[in-house]
Design a protein around this motif. Sequence first.
Motif, PDB file in Angstrom:
ATOM      1  N   ARG A 158     100.873 -67.087  43.144  1.00  0.00           N
ATOM      2  CA  ARG A 158     100.987 -66.771  41.718  1.00  0.00           C
ATOM      3  C   ARG A 158     102.293 -66.037  41.434  1.00  0.00           C
ATOM      4  O   ARG A 158     102.744 -65.208  42.213  1.00  0.00           O
ATOM      5  N   TRP A 159     102.908 -66.359  40.264  1.00  0.00           N
ATOM      6  CA  TRP A 159     104.026 -65.586  39.750  1.00  0.00           C
ATOM      7  C   TRP A 159     103.507 -64.305  39.121  1.00  0.00           C
ATOM      8  O   TRP A 159     102.406 -64.263  38.561  1.00  0.00           O
ATOM      9  N   SER A 160     104.306 -63.258  39.156  1.00  0.00           N
ATOM     10  CA  SER A 160     103.962 -62.016  38.473  1.00  0.00           C
ATOM     11  C   SER A 160     104.098 -62.206  36.965  1.00  0.00           C
ATOM     12  O   SER A 160     105.043 -62.848  36.502  1.00  0.00           O
ATOM     13  N   PRO A 161     103.177 -61.644  36.161  1.00  0.00           N
ATOM     14  CA  PRO A 161     103.291 -61.767  34.703  1.00  0.00           C
ATOM     15  C   PRO A 161     104.286 -60.794  34.084  1.00  0.00           C
ATOM     16  O   PRO A 161     104.592 -60.916  32.900  1.00  0.00           O
ATOM     17  N   SER A 162     104.803 -59.834  34.869  1.00  0.00           N
ATOM     18  CA  SER A 162     105.711 -58.827  34.309  1.00  0.00           C
ATOM     19  C   SER A 162     107.098 -58.852  34.941  1.00  0.00           C
ATOM     20  O   SER A 162     108.066 -58.444  34.301  1.00  0.00           O
ATOM     21  N   ARG A 163     107.196 -59.325  36.190  1.00  0.00           N
ATOM     22  CA  ARG A 163     108.493 -59.389  36.858  1.00  0.00           C
ATOM     23  C   ARG A 163     108.851 -60.841  37.145  1.00  0.00           C
ATOM     24  O   ARG A 163     108.162 -61.532  37.910  1.00  0.00           O
ATOM     25  N   THR A 185      97.159 -55.714  32.289  1.00  0.00           N
ATOM     26  CA  THR A 185      97.623 -54.563  33.076  1.00  0.00           C
ATOM     27  C   THR A 185      98.331 -55.125  34.294  1.00  0.00           C
ATOM     28  O   THR A 185      97.718 -55.394  35.327  1.00  0.00           O
ATOM     29  N   SER A 186      99.628 -55.320  34.183  1.00  0.00           N
ATOM     30  CA  SER A 186     100.368 -56.099  35.166  1.00  0.00           C
ATOM     31  C   SER A 186     100.446 -55.446  36.542  1.00  0.00           C
ATOM     32  O   SER A 186     100.798 -56.108  37.511  1.00  0.00           O
TER      33      SER A 186
END
Length: 524
Positions: free
Chosen positions: A421-426, A481-482
């Motif tokens: 998964r890709w990070s939702p914030s970075r 809440t990333s």
Amino acid sequence: MYNSNRDEIDSESNRKPALFTDETLPIVSCKEVIQKDPVHSVNASVQTKFEVQLADAECQSIKRKEREIQVDLGEKAVTDEIQVDMGRLSKFLGRTAPRVLHYIEDNAERPNILRHIKLRYSGDDTAQELFTLTYPDILIDKEIQITSLSWSANGSSIFVGYGSTSHEGLCMHKGAVCSWNIERFKINPNKPDMTVETSTCVTTVACHPERPGIVAAGLYNGEILVWDFREQDSLIARVLERQDLHRDSVTSLQWIREPKLSKKKFILVSTSQDGRILLWNPLPSKNNLKLTDAYFVSTKISSKSSGKPMGVTSVSFNNEDAETFVFGCDSGHLYKGSLNSVSTVQSREQGLADMTIQPKNPITMAYQSHDSPIYSVNFSPFNRHLFLTSAHDGQIRIYSQLFPNYGRCFAPAQGAIFTCRWSPSRPLLLAAGSEHGRTLIYDLEPEEGASTDLLSSIPVQELPSSDKRSSIICLEFNHKTSNTLACGDSAGAVTIWKLAERFTTAQNDEIENLQILAKSFGDN
């Protein structure tokens, strides 16, 4: 004369003495009244052991509300009249405007200096383990494990699917969907807040993107169920037309906005080992999942007549183009598909002709294949072209949908990589779950002064599974809440991690570096 005689007569009468006489009055008598009934009297006394104590008390409750208000009565607003010399102002603007515009254009042509400033993080980068969630009642069956995770729309609850991956034929296990609210003051990690048992193993779960109580689950027998846990009768939709059901286990579910009619409405996309990609319109009022579109993938994608079905294991839709998606197969093949496809499938595969909607061929582009089954694909939330893949061959790859070959590859020697998964914030952070019980976190941000070609292939952090040896089957970042990451393992436990600030706060130039990385794929 008359008056004087009268005065003399009055004076003589006043001098005579007054005469009194005795007078006898009649006698008045009263008869005695005798009471016939005698009066009965009773004497009684009261004695208390203790002295009677009296007390006076007052109770008065007064509710007060205090508010302040200020009204200026009789006062008029003061308006200061400013005298402006329009002639002098015009001359001032005429002198300064060219110089200001010159500096604005000059700064626009220069690179942003702040963009190149790297944030320096002080403190520990170690992730904090918040909870380890288990459901002991279903783990009595030793073959049951975590099969899927999904965060609710508000990010407060984690939904967990339980099932088994050990099947030689019919599924003889019972599955379950459980949820924990991690924001509760007191959370019982061994007792879910809500539990729904299913007749067969749960293979995948997906929460509605906007409605926190709605969750969909795919089962091993091909069924799809949708619940709304806010309702008393929680099951709100299922497939009623049996001919439209998947003929094999459901491998993935994803909610997307309806791209053709109304982008405000969400539909459900399912994939299966039977080679079908199906689109469903939930109709809660009719307790029905209605098939709206169907696609079929087979081993012969270049001919009009299709061969055997190619099992679809995972699908991911583009964040900017809802009609474009990529999907991986159990054969290791990787394709891009489109919901606008009009290429019909002529197949003798059992059950296709009986469907209410005839399936189409979705494939628009083929990519470089993995050497073994693909377990996970995931589009980047920050770049419309980049997507991740992970497979049984132990590789994590980054592709651009514009080019057939992958651009970057990581082989951590951790066995099969079951999820990524890709990070939702970075934008340059990704996570992957390995067979050897590690959650691997990669930071693709290049070191200061280094080229994007020298991306580190070593994870910056490794998070263990619940028992340090069970495989990480699935993981999901919390999009609300990333810094919260949930990891499910083959031991049947979900570990909730709180990531350090370094892994949740993006650098100033991180999106630009991601774009540079995407463009570099065309040079390979």
